[in-house]
Design an enzyme around this catalytic site. Structure first.
Site, mmCIF file in Angstrom:
data_model
loop_
_atom_site.group_PDB
_atom_site.id
_atom_site.type_symbol
_atom_site.label_atom_id
_atom_site.label_comp_id
_atom_site.label_asym_id
_atom_site.label_seq_id
_atom_site.Cartn_x
_atom_site.Cartn_y
_atom_site.Cartn_z
ATOM 1 N N HIS A 80 47.599 65.660 -52.958
ATOM 2 C CA HIS A 80 48.252 65.848 -51.922
ATOM 3 C C HIS A 80 48.151 67.452 -51.448
ATOM 4 O O HIS A 80 48.217 67.954 -51.307
ATOM 5 C CB HIS A 80 49.413 66.157 -52.131
ATOM 6 C CG HIS A 80 50.799 65.942 -51.767
ATOM 7 N ND1 HIS A 80 51.875 65.438 -51.493
ATOM 8 C CD2 HIS A 80 50.271 65.783 -50.257
ATOM 9 C CE1 HIS A 80 53.007 64.744 -50.520
ATOM 10 N NE2 HIS A 80 51.708 65.238 -49.631
ATOM 11 N N HIS A 82 46.092 68.158 -46.551
ATOM 12 C CA HIS A 82 46.198 67.460 -45.891
ATOM 13 C C HIS A 82 45.586 68.167 -45.233
ATOM 14 O O HIS A 82 45.388 70.361 -44.839
ATOM 15 C CB HIS A 82 47.733 67.740 -45.014
ATOM 16 C CG HIS A 82 49.016 67.453 -45.086
ATOM 17 N ND1 HIS A 82 49.241 65.378 -44.819
ATOM 18 C CD2 HIS A 82 49.827 67.222 -45.989
ATOM 19 C CE1 HIS A 82 49.971 65.180 -45.895
ATOM 20 N NE2 HIS A 82 50.705 65.981 -45.843
ATOM 21 N N ARG A 84 43.982 67.418 -42.022
ATOM 22 C CA ARG A 84 44.327 67.797 -40.471
ATOM 23 C C ARG A 84 42.312 66.977 -39.414
ATOM 24 O O ARG A 84 42.515 67.112 -38.572
ATOM 25 C CB ARG A 84 44.561 68.454 -40.283
ATOM 26 C CG ARG A 84 44.785 69.581 -41.164
ATOM 27 C CD ARG A 84 46.742 68.678 -40.823
ATOM 28 N NE ARG A 84 47.956 69.466 -40.764
ATOM 29 C CZ ARG A 84 48.735 68.869 -41.203
ATOM 30 N NH1 ARG A 84 49.215 67.315 -41.382
ATOM 31 N NH2 ARG A 84 50.497 69.927 -41.769
ATOM 32 N N ASP A 172 52.056 59.035 -46.327
ATOM 33 C CA ASP A 172 52.758 60.338 -46.361
ATOM 34 C C ASP A 172 52.937 61.165 -45.096
ATOM 35 O O ASP A 172 51.971 60.960 -43.858
ATOM 36 C CB ASP A 172 51.824 61.539 -47.455
ATOM 37 C CG ASP A 172 52.518 62.573 -47.650
ATOM 38 O OD1 ASP A 172 53.043 62.104 -48.035
ATOM 39 O OD2 ASP A 172 52.167 63.153 -46.717
ATOM 40 N N HIS A 252 55.668 64.702 -54.127
ATOM 41 C CA HIS A 252 56.853 65.904 -54.016
ATOM 42 C C HIS A 252 58.452 66.043 -53.805
ATOM 43 O O HIS A 252 58.664 65.607 -53.270
ATOM 44 C CB HIS A 252 57.035 66.301 -52.811
ATOM 45 C CG HIS A 252 56.542 65.740 -51.541
ATOM 46 N ND1 HIS A 252 57.825 64.556 -50.819
ATOM 47 C CD2 HIS A 252 55.820 65.500 -50.391
ATOM 48 C CE1 HIS A 252 56.877 64.002 -50.330
ATOM 49 N NE2 HIS A 252 56.372 64.697 -49.763
ATOM 50 N N ASN A 298 59.303 70.079 -45.869
ATOM 51 C CA ASN A 298 59.261 68.516 -46.107
ATOM 52 C C ASN A 298 59.182 67.468 -47.501
ATOM 53 O O ASN A 298 58.531 67.537 -47.244
ATOM 54 C CB ASN A 298 59.877 67.476 -44.709
ATOM 55 C CG ASN A 298 60.330 66.573 -44.965
ATOM 56 O OD1 ASN A 298 61.329 65.954 -45.644
ATOM 57 N ND2 ASN A 298 60.036 64.992 -44.179
ATOM 58 N N ASP A 325 51.004 69.624 -51.378
ATOM 59 C CA ASP A 325 51.470 69.285 -50.344
ATOM 60 C C ASP A 325 51.102 70.597 -49.287
ATOM 61 O O ASP A 325 51.652 71.023 -48.477
ATOM 62 C CB ASP A 325 52.714 69.575 -50.404
ATOM 63 C CG ASP A 325 53.288 68.422 -49.072
ATOM 64 O OD1 ASP A 325 52.259 67.494 -48.490
ATOM 65 O OD2 ASP A 325 54.179 68.143 -48.987
ATOM 66 N N HIS A 329 49.003 75.084 -40.400
ATOM 67 C CA HIS A 329 49.682 74.426 -38.443
ATOM 68 C C HIS A 329 49.536 75.270 -37.972
ATOM 69 O O HIS A 329 49.222 76.727 -38.782
ATOM 70 C CB HIS A 329 50.999 74.839 -38.621
ATOM 71 C CG HIS A 329 51.662 73.266 -39.371
ATOM 72 N ND1 HIS A 329 51.765 71.957 -38.822
ATOM 73 C CD2 HIS A 329 52.567 72.717 -40.402
ATOM 74 C CE1 HIS A 329 52.359 70.811 -39.659
ATOM 75 N NE2 HIS A 329 53.077 72.012 -40.232
#
Length: 453
Positions: A80, A82, A84, A172, A252, A298, A325, A329
């Protein structure tokens, strides 16, 4: 290349191995495991430099790693993350995310599809696959979306994405709120024998919340997200998994009720697995000092009772794996108030030390059990252990290996992250456990010897 890992504590849950031994790697594969191994004589080429190191003859194409006091484990597997890419590469990209994974001891990471555009076709799965093959130092697998553009209106080309190499499907970042559509996706996943990775969140119950709905929400003067937001969809998806026979993987997990539902479902034969993130077994809403976006994630940080349930679930095997997760950013997106900042924190470079510090050091998990939850079990859930040998160290297998010093103390410093994302609530934390070396397909893709202070 030849690599001899000498005198390390080999931890391989698949074979049950926990012993001090040597591991020899040649041409990308593990070729021997045993005591007092020697590097074979190098095939000297005119350009090679050949020197003696102890009893070994070492060339430019060989290396001896002294792993005394270190764990030698299968490369970690994260189900899991990200990355981007495509479309949001100012936050992270395949190359930087994979580099962060290598620094964290990971040799396989699985990317979620909520990119821009969403990964919802075979061509988009192939975009990531081919780009990763060219640029990433470790294995990157691309999960496919459940619905087209993640709009929840019609199914994506699930079968086509599976044929292109997607190991699972996921919506997700949200849930498929239409139960009929979700049921159809479960039926297809069951036929294809791929997991449905569920982000369980009833969007109708979120109501603008940004932290857990408890006394700390009032303290912080911020709107709360109730446990029911997660629990309602968890219950629904367990029912769908039971009805269809699909493998449901719950992402999660953060509430005590969800852990108990998983436990009961397993007892009734439902094919379900689950993951927990380091921030959820480490922090609670009590730890949020102020309206600080570094603590916005989250699902949100829950209560101490929820955290204890997660830890007990990890301990008794109700929750099989630890995933990050990893959600990078840009700095301006994690600035100001939680009301306007983005959800999510980075995790690839902090997950292992947090797990060692909070789970192994207190005796909650043994070293072998931790490796099972961070490598072997995740590899099994996505069928990687059968297909690629991920999650185990065995003669003849590709050499995907992490060398970890469990006693090394250091402070988390986000300025040194390889990830573009520096968003973490763990800045300055003193932790134990440091990756000394990560080997992927028999090549050293990260070594702490290369770090500069």
């Amino acid at each position: 290349m030849q690599i001899l890992i000498r005198n390390g504590r080999l931890l391989d849950p698949e074979s049950g191995t926990d012993q001090v031994t040597d591991v020899l790697i040649e041409d990308g594969n593990v070729t021997a495991i045993g005591e007092n191994l020697k590097l074979p004589a190098p095939k000297k080429r005119s350009a090679d430099r050949v020197v003696g190191v102890g009893d070994d003859i070492v060339s430019d194409e060989s290396k001896v790693i002294d792993a005394t006091g270190c764990w030698v484990t299968p490369g970690l597997v994260d189900l899991h993350v990200h990355l981007r890419d495509p479309g949001l590469t100012y936050k992270e990209d395949i190359e930087t995310g994979a580099e962060a994974g290598a620094r964290g001891g990971y040799t396989t990471i699985c990317a979620m599809p909520n990119t821009k555009p969403v990964i919802d076709t075979p061509d988009k799965v192939n975009y990531v696959r081919f780009k990763a093959a060219a640029l990433a130092p470790i294995h990157v697998m691309q999960i496919g979306a459940v619905t087209a553009a993640q709009k929840g209106e019609k199914l994506a080309d699930i079968e086509g994405m599976a044929d292109a190499g997607a190991p699972a499907i996921s919506e997700d970042g949200k849930s498929v709120m239409n139960a009929k559509l979700a049921l159809e996706a479960f039926q297809i996943a069951a036929k294809l024998d791929i997991p449905v990775c569920a982000h369980c969140e009833d969007k109708n119950l979120v109501n603008g919340g940004v932290v857990n709905d408890d006394a700390n929400a009032a303290r912080l003067k911020l709107p709360g997200i109730s446990n029911a937001t997660e629990d309602v969809i968890t219950a629904r998806d367990l029912v769908l998994a039971a009805q269809t026979g699909a493998h449901l993987h719950l992402c999660h997990v953060s509430t005590a009720s969800a852990v108990e539902m998983i436990r009961v479902a397993k007892a009734h034969g439902v094919d379900v697995s689950a993951e927990v993130c380091p921030h959820h077994f480490t922090l609670t809403s009590d730890d949020i000092p102020s309206d600080n976006p570094q603590y916005k994630m989250n699902p949100p940080l829950r209560t101490p009772a929820d955290r204890e349930a997660l830890i007990e679930g990890l301990k008794d095997g109700t929750i099989e794996c630890i995933a990050t997760d990893h959600a990078p950013h840009a700095a301006n997106e994690k600035f100001g108030s939680m009301l306007t900042a983005a959800f999510g924190i980075t995790g690839l470079e902090t997950a292992l030390p947090l797990a060692i510090t909070r789970l192994v050091e207190p005796g909650i998990l043994s070293p072998l059990e931790l490796v099972r939850r961070m490598s072997t079990n995740p590899a099994k859930i996505f069928h990687l252990i059968e297909q690629y040998g991920d999650g185990k160290i065995a003669v003849g297998n590709p050499a995907d290996i992490a060398v970890i010093d469990p006693g090394a103390e250091w402070r988390i410093d986000r300025k040194k992250f390889a990830s573009k994302g520096k968003n973490t609530p763990f800045e300055g934390w003193k932790v134990r456990g440091k990756v000394r070396c990560t080997i992927c397909d028999g090549e050293i893709v990260y070594s702490d010897e290369d770090d500069t202070e």
